[in-house]
Design a protein around this motif. Structure first.
Motif, PDB file in Angstrom:
ATOM      1  N   ILE A 136       1.135  -1.285  -0.028  1.00  0.00           N
ATOM      2  CA  ILE A 136       0.244  -0.011  -0.356  1.00  0.00           C
ATOM      3  C   ILE A 136       0.756   1.165   0.116  1.00  0.00           C
ATOM      4  O   ILE A 136       1.848   1.211   1.062  1.00  0.00           O
ATOM      5  N   THR A 137       0.433   1.905  -0.614  1.00  0.00           N
ATOM      6  CA  THR A 137       0.876   3.361  -0.724  1.00  0.00           C
ATOM      7  C   THR A 137       0.976   4.116   0.860  1.00  0.00           C
ATOM      8  O   THR A 137      -0.290   4.056   0.878  1.00  0.00           O
ATOM      9  N   LEU A 138       1.430   4.656   1.616  1.00  0.00           N
ATOM     10  CA  LEU A 138       1.795   5.227   2.598  1.00  0.00           C
ATOM     11  C   LEU A 138       2.725   6.616   2.465  1.00  0.00           C
ATOM     12  O   LEU A 138       3.301   6.664   1.712  1.00  0.00           O
ATOM     13  N   PRO A 139       2.226   8.066   3.632  1.00  0.00           N
ATOM     14  CA  PRO A 139       2.773   9.330   3.916  1.00  0.00           C
ATOM     15  C   PRO A 139       4.792   8.859   3.545  1.00  0.00           C
ATOM     16  O   PRO A 139       4.812   9.372   3.078  1.00  0.00           O
ATOM     17  N   HIS A 140       4.687   7.511   4.553  1.00  0.00           N
ATOM     18  CA  HIS A 140       6.289   7.544   4.707  1.00  0.00           C
ATOM     19  C   HIS A 140       5.880   5.767   3.839  1.00  0.00           C
ATOM     20  O   HIS A 140       6.354   4.990   4.139  1.00  0.00           O
ATOM     21  N   GLU A 141       6.529   5.937   2.342  1.00  0.00           N
ATOM     22  CA  GLU A 141       6.435   4.935   1.542  1.00  0.00           C
ATOM     23  C   GLU A 141       7.055   3.221   1.791  1.00  0.00           C
ATOM     24  O   GLU A 141       8.206   3.363   2.336  1.00  0.00           O
ATOM     25  N   GLN A 142       6.667   2.975   2.204  1.00  0.00           N
ATOM     26  CA  GLN A 142       6.267   1.512   2.572  1.00  0.00           C
ATOM     27  C   GLN A 142       6.641   0.874   1.322  1.00  0.00           C
ATOM     28  O   GLN A 142       6.607   0.635  -0.239  1.00  0.00           O
ATOM     29  N   GLN A 143       7.665  -0.578   1.589  1.00  0.00           N
ATOM     30  CA  GLN A 143       8.563  -0.821   0.687  1.00  0.00           C
ATOM     31  C   GLN A 143       8.563  -2.265   0.196  1.00  0.00           C
ATOM     32  O   GLN A 143       8.679  -3.149   1.787  1.00  0.00           O
TER      33      GLN A 143
END
Length: 267
Positions: A136-143
């Protein structure tokens, strides 16, 4: 402009207008508010088509915190190793392994990130099985973790569509210790079971001490907000092996290949 330079075409303004772009090439249009429904459809269809193409017939979903690490403090190494062991056991015994071109059953599927998700995917890949990551795309990008199968590593903008893909083909759920996100996903699946939207879905909560400390299930019964029978919707386990046994005891069907029509209808 010199006399040798041809004048611009008479229709330059028309051809440069955003309205003239093909709809599929118009990013501003596709990302506009009226196109939200189309974006939902695209997120559903892309993952669905690729999973069908890979012959993923069913999954076992593993939830858990993205924060605990293999070398972390306290119980983190234990949780990590048991999630890893569960990924191996489920992949070996559940039908995820098959001959080239065959159907894959009960494939480990996770949210695609680190922690419990990484560990379960790692265990699956260690025995040569596929592992699915619904990121999922998150404000602090999940890798994505490095153990998901590359062609089965997805990325979603909408939590709702990600949750739908996690739930729609799963035949069992194992939940390792986690926080808000893990509890959100757990209680969504429990609600589907409680309301009968899903008729049969074995659920195991890993580390009974942890879950009983953070959720007072008995108090929910005491206050009448759930029935005592609802406590039978899940079981506890403290080892990877007993988690697998609890899934089987709750009815997880590992007779792969015999219920293809039912699985196709469910999906």
């Amino acid at each position: 402009m010199t006399k040798d330079t041809p004048p611009p075409p008479a229709n330059t303004e028309q051809m440069n207008s955003p309205s003239f772009k093909l709809a599929v090439q118009d990013r501003d249009f596709l990302l506009s508010e009226p196109m939200r429904g189309v974006r939902f459809m695209l997120e559903y269809s892309k993952a669905q088509i690729l999973l069908q193409r890979a012959k993923i017939r069913s999954t076992i979903v593993v939830f858990g915190s993205a924060r605990f690490r293999e070398g972390g403090p306290n119980k983190e190494p234990f949780w990590y190793e048991e999630a890893r062991r569960f990924g191996r056991i489920a992949s070996q015994l559940g039908g995820a392994l098959c001959a080239e071109g065959g159907n894959h059953y009960h494939v480990i599927a996770t949210g695609g990130g680190p922690g419990a998700m990484e560990a379960a995917c790692r265990g699956a890949r260690e025995v040569g099985a596929p592992a699915i990551g619904f990121n999922i795309t998150l404000p602090h990008e999940q890798q994505p973790n490095p153990y998901t199968t590359p062609e089965l590593t997805f990325n979603f903008h909408y939590f709702a569509m990600r949750k739908m893909h996690l739930a729609m083909r799963t035949k069992a759920l194992v939940v390792f210790p986690g926080g808000f996100g893990t509890m959100d996903e757990l209680f969504e699946i429990l609600t589907l079971r409680q309301t009968g939207k899903v008729q049969s879905l074995p659920i195991v909560l890993f580390d009974e001490g942890y879950w009983r400390e953070i959720v007072n299930f008995d108090a929910l019964v005491k206050h009448g907000v759930i029935d005592s029978a609802d406590l039978a919707l899940f079981r506890f386990a403290d080892r990877a092996e007993t988690a697998w046994e609890a899934l089987i005891e709750q009815g997880l069907d590992v007779s792969v290949g015999e219920n293809d029509e039912d699985l196709a209808r469910d999906m």
